[in-house]
Motif scaffolding. Structure first.
Motif, PDB file in Angstrom:
ATOM      1  N   ALA A 277      -9.710  -8.728 -32.384  1.00  0.00           N
ATOM      2  CA  ALA A 277      -8.558  -8.022 -31.795  1.00  0.00           C
ATOM      3  C   ALA A 277      -8.711  -6.857 -31.294  1.00  0.00           C
ATOM      4  CB  ALA A 277      -7.608  -8.032 -32.874  1.00  0.00           C
ATOM      5  N   ASP A 278      -9.720  -6.058 -31.259  1.00  0.00           N
ATOM      6  CA  ASP A 278     -10.106  -5.074 -30.601  1.00  0.00           C
ATOM      7  C   ASP A 278     -10.644  -5.040 -29.407  1.00  0.00           C
ATOM      8  OD1 ASP A 278      -9.202  -3.095 -32.599  1.00  0.00           O
ATOM      9  OD2 ASP A 278     -10.915  -3.484 -33.872  1.00  0.00           O
ATOM     10  N   VAL A 279     -11.262  -6.016 -29.000  1.00  0.00           N
ATOM     11  CA  VAL A 279     -12.066  -6.209 -27.667  1.00  0.00           C
ATOM     12  C   VAL A 279     -11.322  -5.761 -26.428  1.00  0.00           C
ATOM     13  CG1 VAL A 279     -13.221  -7.837 -26.106  1.00  0.00           C
ATOM     14  CG2 VAL A 279     -13.545  -8.064 -28.725  1.00  0.00           C
ATOM     15  N   PRO A 280     -10.097  -6.342 -26.414  1.00  0.00           N
ATOM     16  CA  PRO A 280      -9.293  -5.823 -25.020  1.00  0.00           C
ATOM     17  C   PRO A 280      -9.310  -4.434 -24.925  1.00  0.00           C
ATOM     18  CG  PRO A 280      -8.222  -7.744 -26.000  1.00  0.00           C
ATOM     19  CD  PRO A 280      -9.179  -7.396 -26.930  1.00  0.00           C
ATOM     20  N   LYS A 281      -8.713  -3.714 -26.127  1.00  0.00           N
ATOM     21  CA  LYS A 281      -8.551  -2.244 -26.065  1.00  0.00           C
ATOM     22  C   LYS A 281      -9.877  -1.532 -25.787  1.00  0.00           C
ATOM     23  CE  LYS A 281      -7.728  -0.558 -30.215  1.00  0.00           C
ATOM     24  NZ  LYS A 281      -6.885  -0.070 -31.292  1.00  0.00           N
ATOM     25  N   PHE A 282     -10.844  -1.959 -26.362  1.00  0.00           N
ATOM     26  CA  PHE A 282     -12.127  -1.095 -26.213  1.00  0.00           C
ATOM     27  C   PHE A 282     -12.720  -1.420 -24.776  1.00  0.00           C
ATOM     28  CE2 PHE A 282     -13.187  -1.011 -31.117  1.00  0.00           C
ATOM     29  CZ  PHE A 282     -12.077  -0.262 -31.406  1.00  0.00           C
ATOM     30  N   LEU A 283     -12.691  -2.330 -24.086  1.00  0.00           N
ATOM     31  CA  LEU A 283     -13.034  -2.722 -22.925  1.00  0.00           C
ATOM     32  C   LEU A 283     -12.325  -1.911 -21.964  1.00  0.00           C
ATOM     33  CD1 LEU A 283     -13.110  -6.453 -22.668  1.00  0.00           C
ATOM     34  CD2 LEU A 283     -15.100  -5.184 -22.291  1.00  0.00           C
ATOM     35  N   ARG A 284     -10.866  -1.666 -22.169  1.00  0.00           N
ATOM     36  CA  ARG A 284     -10.224  -0.717 -21.347  1.00  0.00           C
ATOM     37  C   ARG A 284     -10.701   0.739 -21.456  1.00  0.00           C
ATOM     38  NH1 ARG A 284      -5.450  -1.998 -23.297  1.00  0.00           N
ATOM     39  NH2 ARG A 284      -4.869  -0.440 -24.476  1.00  0.00           N
ATOM     40  N   LEU A 285     -10.708   1.012 -22.790  1.00  0.00           N
ATOM     41  CA  LEU A 285     -11.044   2.551 -22.974  1.00  0.00           C
ATOM     42  C   LEU A 285     -12.345   2.974 -22.754  1.00  0.00           C
ATOM     43  CD1 LEU A 285      -9.082   2.777 -26.539  1.00  0.00           C
ATOM     44  CD2 LEU A 285      -8.377   3.765 -24.380  1.00  0.00           C
ATOM     45  N   PRO A 290     -13.880  -2.722 -13.619  1.00  0.00           N
ATOM     46  CA  PRO A 290     -12.343  -2.828 -13.178  1.00  0.00           C
ATOM     47  C   PRO A 290     -11.264  -3.580 -14.011  1.00  0.00           C
ATOM     48  CG  PRO A 290     -14.120  -3.683 -11.492  1.00  0.00           C
ATOM     49  CD  PRO A 290     -14.601  -3.717 -12.682  1.00  0.00           C
ATOM     50  N   MET A 291     -10.217  -3.239 -13.834  1.00  0.00           N
ATOM     51  CA  MET A 291      -9.195  -3.792 -14.729  1.00  0.00           C
ATOM     52  C   MET A 291      -9.056  -5.268 -14.601  1.00  0.00           C
ATOM     53  SD  MET A 291      -8.076  -1.614 -16.879  1.00  0.00           S
ATOM     54  CE  MET A 291      -6.541  -2.467 -17.541  1.00  0.00           C
ATOM     55  N   THR A 292      -9.353  -5.698 -13.478  1.00  0.00           N
ATOM     56  CA  THR A 292      -9.052  -7.198 -13.366  1.00  0.00           C
ATOM     57  C   THR A 292     -10.254  -7.968 -14.156  1.00  0.00           C
ATOM     58  OG1 THR A 292     -10.711  -6.785 -11.199  1.00  0.00           O
ATOM     59  CG2 THR A 292      -8.318  -7.118 -10.811  1.00  0.00           C
ATOM     60  N   GLU A 293     -11.314  -7.299 -14.228  1.00  0.00           N
ATOM     61  CA  GLU A 293     -12.204  -7.864 -15.324  1.00  0.00           C
ATOM     62  C   GLU A 293     -12.113  -7.632 -16.560  1.00  0.00           C
ATOM     63  OE1 GLU A 293     -16.334  -9.584 -15.976  1.00  0.00           O
ATOM     64  OE2 GLU A 293     -14.638  -9.638 -14.537  1.00  0.00           O
ATOM     65  N   VAL A 294     -11.552  -6.541 -16.781  1.00  0.00           N
ATOM     66  CA  VAL A 294     -10.961  -6.322 -18.230  1.00  0.00           C
ATOM     67  C   VAL A 294     -10.124  -7.278 -18.675  1.00  0.00           C
ATOM     68  CG1 VAL A 294      -9.845  -4.604 -19.697  1.00  0.00           C
ATOM     69  CG2 VAL A 294     -11.438  -3.953 -18.051  1.00  0.00           C
TER      70      VAL A 294
END
Length: 426
Positions: A277-285, A290-294
């Motif tokens: 559940a934390d993967v999307p948030k940690f990729l962003r932070l 690039p946000m498209t890859e995130v």
């Protein structure tokens, strides 16, 4: 003073500056003293921002990555970062949201801690060239003040009434825990830091953790009252994991940024073990993907999500320890977790003489960071969660012997499903 609370990942409308757009999109903004005015300032040209770190330990930890990533993005987008290492404020200790006073450090220890912190910071921001990032020590000006001079020049700009309203102070008083005058004055010192940096380097933005909001506001107000300067404050959110725990704490303690406090592979492994559940948030932070890859990686499920975790781990390790160390960590992880230990470098190396001295399993679990104490290690074993060379160990008093070593004097140790170490002896 205008204040804006920001919902992570939800950019405000009509943002003009690319820097603020990026910070908002990636969830790096929690609160800002004047969002619209800061946006105008960022859009009008290059500005200078600072983040400060007290030298309370010989290394920063992953909790410090939020303000550091913010400074890194600001620099990439044309602004100049200043990193303040608190040689002066470390002699007092920040009381924010603490139930007891910090231990007072000697100047020699503070100097040693600053040297360790400097090594990590120099990897995270670019210090090259005339417009490169600056590293400064606030002892440069704080230790020059005389007491009466300080009170005369700055005391009139602070009121006890105002300072008592800040959550960091109220929480201490509500808990009926003593707050010394020494600690109470800390926020004045941090405010003076901001004013001095604005005078010396035209610094107009302070970045800090959400628990620093009161201290940040004090600095902004001191700039206005003392010099008529328009200064800005921005805080990053406090990050918790999906299970509600504070980000960066493990069974073995803090996740340090300095390689002598935590090996690059152990650092990589921390991120590889991120909860789904934390993967999307940690990729962003914590990455610069690039946000498209995130977004693409964030949509992966099942076994594919493990690949996203490896990308996360490798990206963050590259930022903190460099591309070569990140590549080695990835190779070690692939070999170790695929069961091909022959191709993996040891994640921990111990003297061969330790076996002759009588190395216990519980001691080894603590040594590799799977437990913080023999008692915690014992509970891991008794719960059936420890494997030595792929076999479950049921006896806490088990000793490690030369017969446990395989080829090239190595053994594997695992705790649970996610933590695995290759221990070499030489």
């Amino acid at each position: 003073m205008t204040s804006h609370m920001i919902e992570a990942g939800k950019p405000a409308t009509r943002i003009r500056s690319e820097a603020l757009q990026v910070l908002l999109e990636r969830g790096l903004v929690h609160q800002c003293t004047d969002l619209e005015a800061l946006d105008e300032k960022l859009a009008s040209g290059s500005m200078t921002a600072y983040a400060g770190f007290d030298a309370t330990a010989g290394s920063l930890h992953v909790g410090h990555l939020m303000p550091l990533m913010t400074m890194r993005w600001l620099q990439k987008l044309g602004h100049r970062p200043i990193i303040v290492l608190g040689g002066g404020t470390s002699q007092v200790g920040d009381p924010s949201f603490r139930n007891e006073a910090r231990p007072l450090l000697e100047e020699r220890q503070i100097a040693a801690n600053i040297a360790g912190i400097r090594r990590s910071v120099e990897r995270l921001v670019d210090m090259r060239g005339e417009d490169g990032a600056l590293l400064v020590d606030n002892a440069e000006w704080l230790t020059e003040f005389r007491f009466l001079e300080f009170l005369r020049d700055y005391g009139a700009h602070f009121t006890v009434n105002r300072m008592m309203t800040f959550d960091s102070v109220k929480s201490r008083l509500d808990a009926q825990v003593p707050l010394t005058v020494l600690e109470f004055c800390y926020m004045m010192l941090q405010a003076v830091d901001f004013l001095e940096l604005s005078r010396r380097h035209d610094c107009t933005l302070q970045v800090g953790g959400s628990d620093q909001w009161g201290n940040v506001v004090n600095g902004v107000e001191l700039g206005r009252k003392g010099d008529g300067r328009q200064l800005f404050g921005l805080t990053v959110p406090l990050i918790t994991t999906a299970n509600g725990a504070k980000m960066g704490k493990t069974a073995a303690g803090a996740v340090w940024l300095h390689p002598e406090h935590l090996s690059p592979f152990a650092f990589w492994q921390f991120w590889r073990n991120t909860a789904d559940a934390d993967v999307p948030k940690f990729l962003r932070l914590f990455t610069e993907l690039p946000m498209t890859e995130v977004m693409r990686l964030s949509e992966l499920q099942g076994a594919e999500l493990n690949e996203a975790k490896k990308i996360l781990a490798t990206q963050v390790t590259t930022i903190v320890h460099g591309a070569e160390e990140a590549r080695h960590a990835l190779e070690q992880g692939d070999a170790l977790f695929s069961g091909d230990e022959a191709d993996a470098a040891p994640t921990h190396t111990l003297p061969l003489a330790r076996l002759a001295e009588g190395l216990g399993l519980l001691e080894l679990l603590v040594e590799v960071g799977f437990a913080t104490s023999n008692g915690e290690a014992r509970r891991l074993v008794e719960a059936g969660g420890v494997r030595l060379n792929a076999r479950v160990v049921e006896e806490p008093r088990r000793r490690i012997a030369s017969g446990d070593l395989g080829a090239r004097d190595r053994l594997t140790l695992a705790a649970g499903k996610r933590r695995k170490a290759l221990v070499g002896f030489e």
